[in-house]
Design an enzyme around this catalytic site. Structure first.
Site, PDB file in Angstrom:
ATOM      1  N   SER A 186       2.070   0.984 -10.044  1.00  0.00           N
ATOM      2  CA  SER A 186       1.422  -0.192 -10.628  1.00  0.00           C
ATOM      3  C   SER A 186       1.999  -1.522 -10.182  1.00  0.00           C
ATOM      4  O   SER A 186       1.332  -2.547 -10.280  1.00  0.00           O
ATOM      5  CB  SER A 186       1.476  -0.104 -12.158  1.00  0.00           C
ATOM      6  OG  SER A 186       2.814  -0.110 -12.616  1.00  0.00           O
ATOM      7  N   HIS A 214      -3.190   4.170 -13.023  1.00  0.00           N
ATOM      8  CA  HIS A 214      -3.830   3.130 -12.212  1.00  0.00           C
ATOM      9  C   HIS A 214      -4.731   3.705 -11.113  1.00  0.00           C
ATOM     10  O   HIS A 214      -5.275   2.956 -10.317  1.00  0.00           O
ATOM     11  CB  HIS A 214      -2.772   2.216 -11.596  1.00  0.00           C
ATOM     12  CG  HIS A 214      -2.111   1.332 -12.607  1.00  0.00           C
ATOM     13  ND1 HIS A 214      -2.576   0.075 -12.913  1.00  0.00           N
ATOM     14  CD2 HIS A 214      -1.044   1.549 -13.411  1.00  0.00           C
ATOM     15  CE1 HIS A 214      -1.803  -0.459 -13.849  1.00  0.00           C
ATOM     16  NE2 HIS A 214      -0.870   0.411 -14.169  1.00  0.00           N
ATOM     17  N   LYS A 244      -7.457   1.314 -18.828  1.00  0.00           N
ATOM     18  CA  LYS A 244      -7.468   0.446 -17.638  1.00  0.00           C
ATOM     19  C   LYS A 244      -8.881   0.441 -17.059  1.00  0.00           C
ATOM     20  O   LYS A 244      -9.735  -0.277 -17.553  1.00  0.00           O
ATOM     21  CB  LYS A 244      -6.388   0.902 -16.666  1.00  0.00           C
ATOM     22  CG  LYS A 244      -4.985   0.708 -17.268  1.00  0.00           C
ATOM     23  CD  LYS A 244      -3.880   1.108 -16.349  1.00  0.00           C
ATOM     24  CE  LYS A 244      -2.522   0.749 -16.945  1.00  0.00           C
ATOM     25  NZ  LYS A 244      -2.193   1.463 -18.195  1.00  0.00           N
TER      26      LYS A 244
END
Length: 396
Positions: A186, A214, A244
């Site tokens: 990340s 991610h 996310k």
């Protein structure tokens, strides 16, 4: 009157963090976390959100959340194992498993909870975990909670992984061995060597665990890093977040039915924390439906990421070795990174500085997170601010 010892500890340590540029000021958003945000009555181009596909503010997800709230209520009313498992939770887990290409999946209240619960449900003080040195804090904490011996492996170094695995096996000190790595890192945006990980784990019979927080929604046309490399059946535990690219909140682990059955009776956050809200679960299902139905948002995210990278590099900024839309601008000095971020803020761009301990000392940076919701005009405004501040502070 409170403890003087505590008061002194807090005062001294807060002052030290502020003097070193390591104290993080928390800003309050006056509205939704979209491509443009409002703070203190002023609008900013937002480059600090994990809302990769713009789904956090998507009308379809909001409508699905409202429907679920009307049907089930605002809360599940219990932990999953008593009577807090609603139909919508069961549906979500089946949809995640199908999307990830695994037999089953389990949903948690957060990605952090996944790593705290899943690692310690599998590994014990008699085992050892080989962990990439740049793994996320939640992985590190999950490993610590398990009580297993933690063996740091050089970042993305398969030779070092093999050497450490061989040494651990030959020592005879451990029962099970696990290798754990982020799928997408990340802070730097680089991608794990999934092919190399699968080979090494087969060779040394290591349990494989990929944290794809991610990568979910970003890699593999949305299905994640493991699926991107064609190894859905070869990685033992695929973990990811629902907060996310999915745009909501929560986390999941996907794998075999036996693995998920075990986690449902041994993962402590699952056992001892009330289920994710019905609205959240329903909105996650809608997000997965959208991602399976079209790659439009995924493709736009990548176009924006490549555009931002190209322009920043042309200006002379150090953007590291990112292979994903995550775009770090590496400044180095922590105080300068904080100063740079503050100047961007003054120019109408919200891009937070990331400093130690989130990244190694001396690698302070601005981490930029373009999303599918950004327009080229928005990115150009941010780039103009970058060029102005970069020249002013002598970074470019």
């Amino acid at each position: 009157m409170g403890s003087r010892v505590l008061e002194e500890f807090l005062r001294e340590n807060l002052a030290e963090l502020k003097s070193k540029g390591l104290y993080n000021e928390i800003n309050i958003l006056e509205g939704a976390n979209g491509p443009v945000i409002e703070i203190g009555g002023k609008e900013f181009i937002n480059l600090s959100s994990n809302n990769y596909l713009g789904l956090a503010t998507d009308k379809r997800l909001k409508e699905r959340a409202v429907e679920a709230t009307n049907l089930y209520g605002v809360g599940a009313g219990a932990v999953r194992t008593i009577n807090g498992t609603l139909q919508v939770h069961d549906e979500l887990e089946k949809r995640i498993a199908r999307f990830k290409g695994t037999e089953a999946a389990i949903a948690f209240q957060s990605g952090f909870n996944c790593n705290m619960g899943a690692i310690s449900a599998i590994m014990t003080k008699d085992d050892a975990i080989l962990s990439d040195e740049l793994n996320h804090a939640s992985i590190i904490d999950g490993c610590r909670l398990s009580g297993a011996k933690i063996i740091r492996v050089r970042h993305q170094d398969m030779d070092d992984l093999r050497a450490k695995a061989k040494e651990a096996i030959e020592s005879g000190l451990y029962g099970k061995l696990m290798y754990i790595s982020d799928g997408v890192f990340s802070m730097d945006g680089d991608v794990a060597d999934i092919n190399g990980i699968v080979e090494a784990c087969r060779e040394y019979d290591l349990i494989s665990y990929i944290d794809d927080a991610h990568g979910s929604g970003v890699m593999g046309k949305g299905a994640g890093t493991v699926k991107h490399f064609g190894h859905s059946k070869d990685i033992d535990l695929q973990m990811g977040t629902l907060s996310k690219a999915i745009g909501v909140v929560g986390g999941y682990v996907a794998g075999t039915k036996d693995l998920i059955d075990w986690l449902k009776v041994r993962a402590r956050p699952f056992l001892f924390s009330t289920s994710m809200t019905p609205a959240s679960a329903a909105a996650c299902i809608e997000a997965i439906d959208i991602m399976e139905g079209s790659t439009e948002l995924h493709d736009r995210l990548w176009e924006n990421g490549l555009y931002l990278k190209k322009r920043l590099k042309e200006m002379g900024f150090n953007i590291g070795n990112s292979q994903t839309p995550i775009t770090p601008v590496i400044i180095g000095d922590e105080v300068m990174a904080q100063r740079f971020s503050k100047r961007l803020f003054e120019e109408g761009v919200y891009a937070k500085a990331i400093t130690f301990p989130t990244v190694p000392m001396g690698t302070g940076r601005i981490r930029n997170m373009p999303t599918a919701a950004h327009t080229t005009e928005m990115l150009d405004m941010a780039l103009s601010a970058y060029e102005k501040v970069g020249r002013e502070l002598g970074v470019i």
